[in-house]
Design a protein around this motif. Structure first.
Motif, PDB file in Angstrom:
ATOM      1  N   VAL A 190      15.528  -6.350   0.182  1.00 23.11           N
ATOM      2  CA  VAL A 190      14.169  -5.885   0.439  1.00 23.11           C
ATOM      3  C   VAL A 190      14.252  -4.430   0.878  1.00 23.11           C
ATOM      4  O   VAL A 190      14.971  -4.102   1.831  1.00 23.11           O
ATOM      5  CB  VAL A 190      13.488  -6.736   1.521  1.00 23.11           C
ATOM      6  N   ARG A 191      13.527  -3.568   0.171  1.00 30.20           N
ATOM      7  CA  ARG A 191      13.595  -2.134   0.431  1.00 30.20           C
ATOM      8  C   ARG A 191      12.239  -1.606   0.881  1.00 30.20           C
ATOM      9  O   ARG A 191      11.210  -1.927   0.284  1.00 30.20           O
ATOM     10  CB  ARG A 191      14.064  -1.378  -0.820  1.00 30.20           C
ATOM     11  N   ASP A 192      12.275  -0.764   1.903  1.00 30.78           N
ATOM     12  CA  ASP A 192      11.080  -0.083   2.394  1.00 30.78           C
ATOM     13  C   ASP A 192      11.039   1.302   1.758  1.00 30.78           C
ATOM     14  O   ASP A 192      11.806   2.189   2.127  1.00 30.78           O
ATOM     15  CB  ASP A 192      11.120   0.014   3.918  1.00 30.78           C
ATOM     16  N   LEU A 193      10.134   1.492   0.807  1.00 34.87           N
ATOM     17  CA  LEU A 193      10.050   2.751   0.053  1.00 34.87           C
ATOM     18  C   LEU A 193       8.901   3.628   0.519  1.00 34.87           C
ATOM     19  O   LEU A 193       8.485   4.534  -0.197  1.00 34.87           O
ATOM     20  CB  LEU A 193       9.896   2.449  -1.438  1.00 34.87           C
ATOM     21  N   THR A 194       8.396   3.392   1.712  1.00 37.31           N
ATOM     22  CA  THR A 194       7.220   4.134   2.182  1.00 37.31           C
ATOM     23  C   THR A 194       7.504   5.624   2.265  1.00 37.31           C
ATOM     24  O   THR A 194       6.739   6.440   1.738  1.00 37.31           O
ATOM     25  CB  THR A 194       6.781   3.604   3.548  1.00 37.31           C
ATOM     26  N   SER A 195       8.594   6.010   2.930  1.00 35.06           N
ATOM     27  CA  SER A 195       8.886   7.443   3.083  1.00 35.06           C
ATOM     28  C   SER A 195       9.213   8.084   1.738  1.00 35.06           C
ATOM     29  O   SER A 195       8.787   9.212   1.461  1.00 35.06           O
ATOM     30  CB  SER A 195      10.046   7.631   4.065  1.00 35.06           C
ATOM     31  N   TRP A 196       9.983   7.369   0.881  1.00 38.29           N
ATOM     32  CA  TRP A 196      10.275   7.898  -0.453  1.00 38.29           C
ATOM     33  C   TRP A 196       8.991   8.089  -1.249  1.00 38.29           C
ATOM     34  O   TRP A 196       8.819   9.097  -1.940  1.00 38.29           O
ATOM     35  CB  TRP A 196      11.206   6.931  -1.188  1.00 38.29           C
ATOM     36  N   LEU A 197       8.086   7.134  -1.137  1.00 31.44           N
ATOM     37  CA  LEU A 197       6.833   7.203  -1.888  1.00 31.44           C
ATOM     38  C   LEU A 197       5.989   8.383  -1.425  1.00 31.44           C
ATOM     39  O   LEU A 197       5.388   9.091  -2.248  1.00 31.44           O
ATOM     40  CB  LEU A 197       6.068   5.897  -1.707  1.00 31.44           C
ATOM     41  N   VAL A 204      15.789  -3.087   4.349  1.00 35.44           N
ATOM     42  CA  VAL A 204      15.325  -3.649   5.621  1.00 35.44           C
ATOM     43  C   VAL A 204      15.764  -5.098   5.793  1.00 35.44           C
ATOM     44  O   VAL A 204      15.633  -5.657   6.891  1.00 35.44           O
ATOM     45  CB  VAL A 204      13.792  -3.558   5.740  1.00 35.44           C
ATOM     46  N   GLY A 205      16.259  -5.729   4.747  1.00 35.56           N
ATOM     47  CA  GLY A 205      16.699  -7.113   4.857  1.00 35.56           C
ATOM     48  C   GLY A 205      17.004  -7.701   3.491  1.00 35.56           C
ATOM     49  O   GLY A 205      17.120  -6.980   2.494  1.00 35.56           O
ATOM     50  N   LYS A 206      17.096  -9.015   3.449  1.00 35.50           N
ATOM     51  CA  LYS A 206      17.418  -9.729   2.224  1.00 35.50           C
ATOM     52  C   LYS A 206      16.270 -10.649   1.840  1.00 35.50           C
ATOM     53  O   LYS A 206      15.557 -11.160   2.701  1.00 35.50           O
ATOM     54  CB  LYS A 206      18.693 -10.562   2.419  1.00 35.50           C
ATOM     55  N   LEU A 207      16.102 -10.838   0.546  1.00 32.78           N
ATOM     56  CA  LEU A 207      15.077 -11.741   0.035  1.00 32.78           C
ATOM     57  C   LEU A 207      15.680 -13.126  -0.141  1.00 32.78           C
ATOM     58  O   LEU A 207      16.741 -13.282  -0.743  1.00 32.78           O
ATOM     59  CB  LEU A 207      14.528 -11.241  -1.291  1.00 32.78           C
ATOM     60  N   THR A 232       0.838  -1.194   0.000  1.00 34.97           N
ATOM     61  CA  THR A 232       0.000   0.000   0.000  1.00 34.97           C
ATOM     62  C   THR A 232       0.875   1.246   0.000  1.00 34.97           C
ATOM     63  O   THR A 232       2.094   1.182   0.208  1.00 34.97           O
ATOM     64  CB  THR A 232      -0.928   0.024   1.229  1.00 34.97           C
ATOM     65  N   ALA A 233       0.238   2.405  -0.211  1.00 36.97           N
ATOM     66  CA  ALA A 233       0.981   3.656  -0.249  1.00 36.97           C
ATOM     67  C   ALA A 233       1.571   4.009   1.105  1.00 36.97           C
ATOM     68  O   ALA A 233       2.577   4.717   1.193  1.00 36.97           O
ATOM     69  CB  ALA A 233       0.078   4.785  -0.732  1.00 36.97           C
ATOM     70  N   THR A 234       0.967   3.525   2.186  1.00 37.54           N
ATOM     71  CA  THR A 234       1.468   3.814   3.530  1.00 37.54           C
ATOM     72  C   THR A 234       2.368   2.698   4.068  1.00 37.54           C
ATOM     73  O   THR A 234       2.875   2.803   5.181  1.00 37.54           O
ATOM     74  CB  THR A 234       0.294   4.019   4.496  1.00 37.54           C
ATOM     75  N   ASP A 235       2.537   1.650   3.299  1.00 38.38           N
ATOM     76  CA  ASP A 235       3.409   0.537   3.701  1.00 38.38           C
ATOM     77  C   ASP A 235       3.867  -0.169   2.432  1.00 38.38           C
ATOM     78  O   ASP A 235       3.264  -1.142   2.002  1.00 38.38           O
ATOM     79  CB  ASP A 235       2.652  -0.416   4.630  1.00 38.38           C
ATOM     80  N   CYS A 236       4.935   0.335   1.843  1.00 36.25           N
ATOM     81  CA  CYS A 236       5.356  -0.107   0.511  1.00 36.25           C
ATOM     82  C   CYS A 236       6.758  -0.690   0.558  1.00 36.25           C
ATOM     83  O   CYS A 236       7.728   0.010   0.864  1.00 36.25           O
ATOM     84  CB  CYS A 236       5.308   1.070  -0.469  1.00 36.25           C
ATOM     85  N   TRP A 237       6.849  -1.987   0.263  1.00 35.87           N
ATOM     86  CA  TRP A 237       8.134  -2.667   0.138  1.00 35.87           C
ATOM     87  C   TRP A 237       8.264  -3.218  -1.270  1.00 35.87           C
ATOM     88  O   TRP A 237       7.264  -3.581  -1.907  1.00 35.87           O
ATOM     89  CB  TRP A 237       8.259  -3.829   1.123  1.00 35.87           C
ATOM     90  N   VAL A 238       9.491  -3.292  -1.754  1.00 34.95           N
ATOM     91  CA  VAL A 238       9.797  -4.001  -2.996  1.00 34.95           C
ATOM     92  C   VAL A 238      11.097  -4.766  -2.781  1.00 34.95           C
ATOM     93  O   VAL A 238      11.889  -4.443  -1.881  1.00 34.95           O
ATOM     94  CB  VAL A 238       9.934  -3.051  -4.202  1.00 34.95           C
ATOM     95  N   SER A 239      11.301  -5.772  -3.599  1.00 37.44           N
ATOM     96  CA  SER A 239      12.569  -6.508  -3.566  1.00 37.44           C
ATOM     97  C   SER A 239      13.317  -6.234  -4.864  1.00 37.44           C
ATOM     98  O   SER A 239      12.720  -6.184  -5.942  1.00 37.44           O
ATOM     99  CB  SER A 239      12.327  -8.007  -3.388  1.00 37.44           C
ATOM    100  N   LEU A 240      14.617  -6.048  -4.730  1.00 35.18           N
ATOM    101  CA  LEU A 240      15.458  -5.715  -5.880  1.00 35.18           C
ATOM    102  C   LEU A 240      16.820  -6.353  -5.693  1.00 35.18           C
ATOM    103  O   LEU A 240      17.531  -6.054  -4.717  1.00 35.18           O
ATOM    104  CB  LEU A 240      15.587  -4.193  -6.015  1.00 35.18           C
ATOM    105  N   ASP A 241      17.183  -7.239  -6.610  1.00 36.98           N
ATOM    106  CA  ASP A 241      18.494  -7.896  -6.589  1.00 36.98           C
ATOM    107  C   ASP A 241      18.814  -8.499  -5.217  1.00 36.98           C
ATOM    108  O   ASP A 241      19.912  -8.334  -4.677  1.00 36.98           O
ATOM    109  CB  ASP A 241      19.592  -6.907  -6.995  1.00 36.98           C
ATOM    110  N   ALA A 270       2.333   0.529  -8.149  1.00 37.08           N
ATOM    111  CA  ALA A 270       1.720  -0.555  -8.922  1.00 37.08           C
ATOM    112  C   ALA A 270       2.426  -1.882  -8.690  1.00 37.08           C
ATOM    113  O   ALA A 270       1.823  -2.951  -8.843  1.00 37.08           O
ATOM    114  CB  ALA A 270       1.724  -0.213 -10.414  1.00 37.08           C
ATOM    115  N   TYR A 271       3.710  -1.824  -8.322  1.00 38.03           N
ATOM    116  CA  TYR A 271       4.487  -3.045  -8.093  1.00 38.03           C
ATOM    117  C   TYR A 271       4.856  -3.217  -6.620  1.00 38.03           C
ATOM    118  O   TYR A 271       5.796  -3.943  -6.295  1.00 38.03           O
ATOM    119  CB  TYR A 271       5.752  -3.025  -8.946  1.00 38.03           C
ATOM    120  N   ALA A 272       4.136  -2.561  -5.737  1.00 34.76           N
ATOM    121  CA  ALA A 272       4.424  -2.674  -4.310  1.00 34.76           C
ATOM    122  C   ALA A 272       4.273  -4.118  -3.845  1.00 34.76           C
ATOM    123  O   ALA A 272       3.309  -4.801  -4.202  1.00 34.76           O
ATOM    124  CB  ALA A 272       3.491  -1.764  -3.512  1.00 34.76           C
ATOM    125  N   GLY A 273       5.235  -4.583  -3.079  1.00 38.40           N
ATOM    126  CA  GLY A 273       5.212  -5.950  -2.576  1.00 38.40           C
ATOM    127  C   GLY A 273       5.768  -6.977  -3.543  1.00 38.40           C
ATOM    128  O   GLY A 273       5.784  -8.167  -3.227  1.00 38.40           O
TER     129      GLY A 273
END
Length: 277
Positions: free
Chosen positions: A31-38, A150-153, A19-28, A89-92
């Motif tokens: 695991v990144r928390d992009l909530t504040s950036w978003l 925030v961590g590793k996938l 969600t816009a208030t709790d947005c994580w994505v995984s990249l390489d 659109a790709y959150a989570g």
């Protein structure tokens, strides 16, 4: 051993942050928390606003609405918010396919024939496709900012069954194959707050708590089952917990160790300070 912050995450744990208030994505693998950036991106809109009032006066009535020019052009959101809407659109989810190394994947634009970055929902106002003085380089790009990690996938998850021989209760957990027994204990803690008084064994032999399941000789046989057209859950390794009868008691409720279920699941930093077992 200390109560530690979670290091490895499963895809199922990442996907719930969508969600816009709790947005994580995984990249390489990170695991990144992009909530504040978003949240900062969603506030961007430098387009000139127009008034919805039919009669233009020096004041507006109570029903007046400001319209962004992007909406008039048929877009569902402002150009300045395109990067944010792409992430949302790709959150989570995993977005590793967006990048090649530290840069976005590029393609040749079919109209202007320029080499440009491939953005799923189009380009923002600061990086137009056509040559323009509005073009600006990325400053502190989110995919290179280590502060949002925030961590590793995990590369592979595996099921593990944990049985309390004292109460005959059993629970099956999905864990990361890279996690040590200590870290699996943290996942099991909400199911047994008195876990410290147990010895963990597999097939009658003790376990090395600082080693992974594989390093402790606990196999993951799902691939073999698939080759034989058998169900993956035909057999799940079972860790047995034996009560030590050490006359200890459950931790007191005022030290956050961790009778409150929210304390266990959210794992605030105050729960880790100077707590050892």
């Amino acid at each position: 051993m200390k109560y530690t912050k979670q290091e490895w995450f499963t895809p199922a744990e990442v996907v719930i942050h969508n969600t816009a208030t709790d947005c994580w994505v995984s990249l390489d693998g990170k695991v990144r928390d992009l909530t504040s950036w978003l949240q900062d991106q969603l506030k961007l809109c430098k387009c000139k606003k127009s008034c919805s009032c039919t009669v233009k006066n020096w004041y507006c009535d109570n029903s007046c609405v400001e319209y962004c020019n992007c909406f008039k052009r048929g877009f569902s959101y402002c150009d300045a918010k395109r990067p944010a809407m792409t992430i949302l659109a790709y959150a989570g989810k995993d977005v590793s396919h967006w990048f090649k190394g530290d840069e976005w994947v590029h393609y040749i634009h079919p109209v202007v024939a320029s080499r440009t970055e491939h953005h799923q929902h189009g380009h923002g106002y600061r990086r137009p496709v056509v040559p323009s003085t509005l073009w600006r380089p990325f400053t502190n790009p989110w995919w290179l900012d280590e502060s949002n990690v925030v961590g590793k996938l995990t590369q592979r998850t595996r099921p593990i069954q944990i049985t309390n021989t004292l109460t005959s209760s059993s629970v099956t957990l999905e864990v990361c194959s890279e996690e040590t027994i200590y870290q699996i204990m943290m996942r099991y803690l909400p199911h047994n707050s008195h876990m410290l008084s147990y010895t963990w064994r597999y097939l009658g032999r003790g376990l090395k708590y600082d080693k992974t399941l594989a390093e402790n000789g606990i196999p993951d046989e799902r691939d073999r089952f698939n080759e034989l057209a058998l169900p993956e859950n035909l057999h799940i390794p079972d860790l047995l917990l034996y009560y030590n009868d050490d006359l200890t008691e459950d931790p007191p409720k005022d030290d956050c160790l961790c009778h409150d279920m929210n304390c266990v699941l959210d794992r605030p930093e105050k729960c880790y300070e100077d707590v050892q077992f």
